[in-house]
Enzyme design. Structure first.
Site, mmCIF file in Angstrom:
data_model
loop_
_atom_site.group_PDB
_atom_site.id
_atom_site.type_symbol
_atom_site.label_atom_id
_atom_site.label_comp_id
_atom_site.label_asym_id
_atom_site.label_seq_id
_atom_site.Cartn_x
_atom_site.Cartn_y
_atom_site.Cartn_z
ATOM 1 C CB CYS A 1 29.249 21.614 8.209
ATOM 2 S SG CYS A 1 27.960 21.985 9.308
HETATM 3 N N1 LIG Z 1 28.967 26.934 11.956
HETATM 4 C C1 LIG Z 1 29.155 26.361 10.822
HETATM 5 O O1 LIG Z 1 30.039 25.255 10.914
HETATM 6 C C2 LIG Z 1 28.317 26.177 9.552
HETATM 7 C C3 LIG Z 1 28.501 25.407 8.604
HETATM 8 C C4 LIG Z 1 27.673 25.689 7.235
HETATM 9 C C5 LIG Z 1 26.862 26.505 7.193
HETATM 10 N N2 LIG Z 1 26.576 27.263 8.439
HETATM 11 C C6 LIG Z 1 25.394 28.062 8.286
HETATM 12 O O2 LIG Z 1 25.880 29.434 8.079
HETATM 13 C C7 LIG Z 1 25.055 30.390 8.705
HETATM 14 C C8 LIG Z 1 25.690 31.388 9.932
HETATM 15 O O3 LIG Z 1 26.245 30.395 10.779
HETATM 16 P P1 LIG Z 1 27.193 31.146 11.712
HETATM 17 O O4 LIG Z 1 27.713 29.425 12.364
HETATM 18 O O5 LIG Z 1 28.322 31.699 11.109
HETATM 19 O O6 LIG Z 1 26.485 31.462 12.956
HETATM 20 P P2 LIG Z 1 26.791 32.716 14.147
HETATM 21 O O7 LIG Z 1 28.058 32.390 14.275
HETATM 22 O O8 LIG Z 1 25.866 32.653 14.926
HETATM 23 O O9 LIG Z 1 26.683 33.880 13.100
HETATM 24 C C9 LIG Z 1 25.367 34.533 12.741
HETATM 25 C C10 LIG Z 1 25.543 36.048 12.230
HETATM 26 O O10 LIG Z 1 24.159 36.211 11.880
HETATM 27 C C11 LIG Z 1 23.782 37.307 12.886
HETATM 28 N N3 LIG Z 1 22.390 37.211 13.416
HETATM 29 C C12 LIG Z 1 21.857 36.426 14.410
HETATM 30 N N4 LIG Z 1 20.717 36.423 14.064
HETATM 31 C C13 LIG Z 1 20.259 37.212 13.278
HETATM 32 C C14 LIG Z 1 19.134 38.053 12.846
HETATM 33 N N5 LIG Z 1 17.877 37.522 13.432
HETATM 34 N N6 LIG Z 1 19.051 38.804 11.731
HETATM 35 C C15 LIG Z 1 20.237 39.301 11.343
HETATM 36 N N7 LIG Z 1 21.344 38.757 11.863
HETATM 37 C C16 LIG Z 1 21.406 37.844 12.722
HETATM 38 C C17 LIG Z 1 24.788 37.438 14.014
HETATM 39 O O11 LIG Z 1 24.950 38.758 14.388
HETATM 40 P P3 LIG Z 1 25.413 38.944 15.895
HETATM 41 O O12 LIG Z 1 26.854 39.264 15.884
HETATM 42 O O13 LIG Z 1 24.663 40.444 16.289
HETATM 43 O O14 LIG Z 1 24.940 38.098 16.653
HETATM 44 C C18 LIG Z 1 26.120 36.851 13.322
HETATM 45 O O15 LIG Z 1 26.832 37.744 12.543
HETATM 46 C C19 LIG Z 1 23.929 29.789 9.272
HETATM 47 O O16 LIG Z 1 22.723 29.639 8.509
HETATM 48 C C20 LIG Z 1 24.330 28.331 9.468
HETATM 49 O O17 LIG Z 1 23.429 27.228 9.496
HETATM 50 C C21 LIG Z 1 27.176 27.224 9.561
#
Ligand SMILES: NC(=O)c1ccc[n+]([C@@H]2O[C@H](COP(=O)([O-])OP(=O)(O)OC[C@H]3O[C@@H](n4cnc5c(N)ncnc54)[C@H](OP(=O)(O)O)[C@@H]3O)[C@@H](O)[C@H]2O)c1
Length: 348
Positions: free
Chosen positions: A155
């Site tokens: 982002c």
């Molecule tokens: N947030 C943003 O603005 C944004 C922007 C661009 C890119 N990203 C990238 O997108 C990815 C996801 O981000 P997010 O913000 O959606 O994160 P998030 O809200 O923390 O969600 C992470 C997801 O992955 C699962 N998870 C967590 N630890 C895991 C593990 N060890 N093995 C398998 N699954 C696991 C979680 O499941 P549970 O429900 O079981 O915890 C949840 O479904 C990251 O790599 C992040 O850097 C995020």
């Protein structure tokens, strides 16, 4: 568009990125959501993790079904790198929201992410999923017989790269400082003490001082545009008390004096025909793009300081994550680029 639906799955469906993917893909005219997965879930109603999506009546399982055309991954760094080789082996396309395939050089992973990449040979085959810069490569990936991996940008990186790309391409970046601010959802959904309301509310703090991970991809992509390694990008992110949105103020000491007319021409040439980029005449606010796939940029020549100021804004969960991933998916599958992404911003 024909009536054949593209069957997609979403892994990490219970997270913020996963939730936004469901919200967008549920209304995508050419997509069938064929499966949602998250760790440890056993046919769980989606409303348990995302109450706002309960009306979709979707359910979350531990694994995705077979026979998918594409899989979106919204997982923490390191988790996707382990999963992707098996997915692409089956001929399924991957669109990864995380950083595991964004960097071309495997040696950058232990340095920036503290893990050794388990599939370094796939790094050079993945395409950095910023359609405004890599549209041709994304379309080429569609025709390739090899693995189809889209590494969706970060982002902060999207905001900074799009704000600076016209300057990089023109060889105008001498020295650059990116002063960025993000809402709290940028850190994901996992509970952390420093993300609690009482810690974040009515407060602003810098973090990642001395080297935030997104610097690696910002330097990689700006260097490609310059045709030479770029000077180190000085990037400082701040956490601010809002839910969504990123603003990046990029202060550039140019390699030679410029003018407002030159900058206007460079940005208009770069973005005049881009559906999701607007060059705006006033400094933009994150609220101007909230909930949409839009990126807004304002560029200004400062005669007094001899610097260029480029200010970019986007919604970190849409153009900074799920929306951008859908945009790249559309290019990869030869669909209209804006399919499923027509929402106007939300205000106030
Ligand atoms: N947030 C943003 O603005 C944004 C922007 C661009 C890119 N990203 C990238 O997108 C990815 C996801 O981000 P997010 O913000 O959606 O994160 P998030 O809200 O923390 O969600 C992470 C997801 O992955 C699962 N998870 C967590 N630890 C895991 C593990 N060890 N093995 C398998 N699954 C696991 C979680 O499941 P549970 O429900 O079981 O915890 C949840 O479904 C990251 O790599 C992040 O850097 C995020």
């Amino acid at each position: 568009m024909g009536s054949v639906q593209i069957r997609v799955g979403i892994v990490g469906a219970t997270g913020y990125g996963g939730g936004e993917l469901i919200r967008l893909l549920e209304r995508h005219p050419a997509v069938e959501i064929a499966g949602l997965a998250a760790r440890g879930r056993d046919d769980e109603p989606i409303g348990r993790s995302h109450p706002h999506l309960a009306s979709t009546a979707r359910r979350v399982a531990a694994e995705l079904p077979d026979g998918l055309d594409a899989v979106f991954l919204g997982l923490p760094h390191g988790a996707a790198a382990a999963a992707v080789p098996q997915i692409v082996e089956r001929g399924t396309a991957v669109i990864d929201l995380g950083p595991d395939f964004r960097l071309r050089n495997a040696a950058d992973y232990p340095r920036w992410y503290r893990f050794d990449h388990p599939a370094p040979d796939l790094l050079t085959q993945a395409v950095y999923g910023l359609p405004e810069l890599h549209r041709e490569q994304l379309a080429g990936l569609a025709r390739s017989a090899g693995p189809r991996i889209v590494a969706s940008p970060g982002c902060y990186s999207t905001t900074s790269i799009l704000a600076l790309a016209p300057l990089a391409r023109a060889g105008l970046i001498g020295d650059v400082v990116v002063d960025a601010k993000s809402g709290v959802s940028g850190a994901g959904r996992e509970a952390k003490a420093e993300m609690m309301f009482s810690e974040v509310n009515e407060s602003v703090k810098a973090y990642g001082v001395g080297g935030h991970r997104h610097v690696a991809e910002i330097e990689q992509e700006l260097g490609l545009l310059c045709g030479a390694p770029i000077e180190p990008v000085d990037f400082l992110p701040h956490l601010i008390p809002m839910t969504r949105g990123i603003l990046a103020a990029c202060h550039v000491r140019p390699t030679r004096p410029s003018s407002q007319a030159e900058l206007d021409e460079l940005y208009s040439a770069a973005y005049g025909s881009e559906k999701f980029v607007a060059v705006v005449p006033e400094a933009p606010a994150t609220k101007h793009v909230l909930g949409s796939n839009m990126f807004q940029v304002h560029v200004r020549w400062d005669e007094r300081t001899g610097r260029v100021l480029a200010i970019g804004v986007l919604d970190n969960l849409v153009k900074g994550a799920a929306g951008q991933a859908v945009q790249a998916f559309n290019v990869l599958f030869g669909l209209p680029e804006a399919a499923g992404l027509e929402q106007l911003p939300l205000s106030p």
